[in-house]
Design a protein around this motif. Structure first.
Motif, short mmCIF file in Angstrom:
data_model
loop_
_atom_site.label_atom_id
_atom_site.label_comp_id
_atom_site.label_asym_id
_atom_site.label_seq_id
_atom_site.Cartn_x
_atom_site.Cartn_y
_atom_site.Cartn_z
N LEU A 162 -109.06 40.94 88.98
CA LEU A 162 -109.13 40.41 87.62
C LEU A 162 -110.48 40.66 86.95
O LEU A 162 -110.61 40.43 85.76
CB LEU A 162 -108.85 38.90 87.64
N LEU A 380 -102.51 33.36 87.24
CA LEU A 380 -102.97 34.48 86.40
C LEU A 380 -103.10 34.05 84.95
O LEU A 380 -104.06 34.42 84.27
CB LEU A 380 -101.98 35.64 86.53
N SER A 381 -102.16 33.25 84.45
CA SER A 381 -102.21 32.76 83.08
C SER A 381 -103.47 31.92 82.85
O SER A 381 -104.15 32.07 81.83
CB SER A 381 -100.96 31.94 82.78
N ARG A 383 -106.32 32.08 84.49
CA ARG A 383 -107.49 32.96 84.52
C ARG A 383 -107.61 33.76 83.22
O ARG A 383 -108.70 33.99 82.71
CB ARG A 383 -107.43 33.90 85.71
N MET A 384 -106.48 34.17 82.66
CA MET A 384 -106.50 34.90 81.40
C MET A 384 -107.01 34.02 80.26
O MET A 384 -107.74 34.48 79.38
CB MET A 384 -105.10 35.43 81.08
N LYS A 385 -106.63 32.75 80.28
CA LYS A 385 -107.13 31.82 79.27
C LYS A 385 -108.64 31.65 79.37
O LYS A 385 -109.35 31.62 78.36
CB LYS A 385 -106.44 30.46 79.43
N MET A 387 -110.76 33.89 80.61
CA MET A 387 -111.37 35.14 80.16
C MET A 387 -111.32 35.25 78.64
O MET A 387 -112.29 35.69 78.00
CB MET A 387 -110.66 36.33 80.80
N ASP A 388 -110.20 34.83 78.04
CA ASP A 388 -110.06 34.88 76.58
C ASP A 388 -111.10 33.98 75.92
O ASP A 388 -111.71 34.36 74.91
CB ASP A 388 -108.65 34.44 76.19
#
Length: 424
Positions: A162, A380-381, A383-385, A387-388
């Motif tokens: 990631l 994963l969702s 972690r994406m939040k 990062m966003d």
């Protein structure tokens, strides 16, 4: 050489590591002219734990000049065993060079299996987290593939990548491509066709301005494992770079023709099998094994289709539909039953096959796998939040997305962060 050693020692002792990196980068030509005299005795003057940064520059430079000799290999191994993490990250590109040359040499010396524990130790020590990609990943997978230790490699691949931070890890585009290519090959060795497709497809979507041999080889395998996974010819991923999507198919025409024949619905006779085994392109690419598995997969898929049409069918009928003799089809059916690909019973007395529905245990296993995938998706969702949020609060991102009016500029953003609003 003495001047370089004195500079490394002085600036390291003074804690001026960033200045040392700058000075060494500016004097690479001098380093190249001096490292011919470099020997393991350098460790007496510059102990590895204290002077990793400078040693990475010296040893990496010596390693790239011709074929590494025994003393150079010894120095590379010593620095991998004793390096300081902070300094290795500051010299990450040079550290990556050492990793790659050392690994390549050990593979050539038939010592891939022996070096794997060392590389895993280096990875655990060097990487920022399990989700960060480093040059060590592809080096380790290369060794694992060489000695066919697929299970050991799969433990590394279970961690989702990631984060990619080349400034800290020394990762190059080639390292990234090789990781996903080797990862795909490991999954091929384990017959995890869905995961192999995923790894090869990521290799195809790495941003590129030119077409590399790694991408071409990834595409050939992507086509074959795509058929094994889904029974059809997969298209080039839509996120692939223009240079990849426009010209890639021209490098894999024989693979596309081969798969077109498989998917055409025609019966595959012994002549087709012989021509596949003798195909010079497949031999050169070392893909004979995968192509033969594609032919076998067509037979298995045809039998699986019969389970939705028939409850009972004769062995002779299946043999005719699959285009093999009764003995071969019986052996194939037994393999598929044992692997859980179909549920059926074979009557030896009247040469009949009875297909049955999935039992509760099979459904329970499917539910467990579904729950596991859902848990991965949730992680994963999240972690994406994160990062966003991190990206949306960075000054560089704000500068590129908001219009610059009045006094609003990158300097004011930097100034704001220095007054207590730290967004790093």
């Amino acid at each position: 050489m003495q001047h370089l050693v004195d500079t490394i020692k002085r600036k390291t002792d003074d804690g001026e590591l960033d200045k040392l990196v700058t000075e060494l980068d500016q004097n690479l030509d001098k380093i190249r002219m001096s490292v011919s005299k470099l020997s393991p005795r350098i460790f007496e003057t510059l102990p590895i734990a204290n002077y990793t940064l400078g040693l990475c520059y010296l040893i990496a430079t010596k390693a790239v000049i011709g074929t590494p000799k025994e003393d150079t290999i010894f120095m590379m191994q010593r620095i991998l065993q004793e390096f300081d993490v902070k300094q290795a990250r500051l010299a990450s590109r040079k550290f990556g060079v050492i990793i790659n040359i050392f690994t390549k040499q050990k593979i050539e010396d038939n010592q891939a299996k022996l070096v794997m524990p060392l590389l895993l130790s280096v990875l655990n020590k060097f990487q920022i987290s399990k989700h960060h990609l480093t040059p060590i990943h592809s080096a380790y997978l290369s060794c694992a593939l060489t000695c066919k230790r697929y299970a050991a490699a799969s433990k590394l691949l279970k961690h989702q990548i990631l984060e990619i931070e080349p400034s800290i890890t020394g990762l190059t585009p080639k390292d990234m491509l090789l990781f996903y290519y080797y990862g795909g090959m490991v999954h091929c060795g384990l017959k995890n066709w869905d995961e192999a497709v995923r790894f090869f497809s990521i290799a195809l979507t790495v941003p590129a301005h030119v077409l590399s041999s790694i991408v071409i080889e990834s595409f050939k395998k992507y086509l074959l494992v795509g058929y094994l996974a889904e029974g059809k010819i997969l298209k080039i991923p839509k996120h692939a770079s223009v240079v990849v999507s426009r010209s890639l198919e021209s490098f894999a025409t024989q693979y596309i023709d081969f798969l077109n024949t498989l998917t055409s619905g025609e019966k595959m006779g012994k002549d087709f099998m012989r021509s596949t085994k003798s195909n010079e392109t497949f031999k050169k690419d070392n893909t004979i094994g995968l192509t033969l598995q594609c032919i076998e997969a067509k037979k298995r898929r045809k039998i699986q289709e019969l389970t939705s049409t028939y409850l009972t069918i004769g062995l002779s009928n299946i043999a005719e539909l699959v285009n093999v003799n009764e003995k071969e089809v019986e052996s194939l059916l037994l393999q598929m039953i044992e692997n859980g690909e179909i549920r059926a019973t074979i009557s030896q007395r009247d040469a009949m096959v009875v297909f049955t529905d999935a039992d509760d245990q099979t459904i329970e296993e499917a539910m467990k796998e579904l729950n596991s995938k859902m848990a991965e998706a949730v992680e994963l969702s999240n972690r994406m939040k994160e990062m966003d949020k991190k990206v949306s609060l960075s000054g560089e991102y704000i500068c590129h997305t908001l219009p610059l009016t009045g006094d609003f500029s990158s300097s004011t953003i930097t100034g704001a962060s220095s007054n207590g609003d730290h967004f790093d």
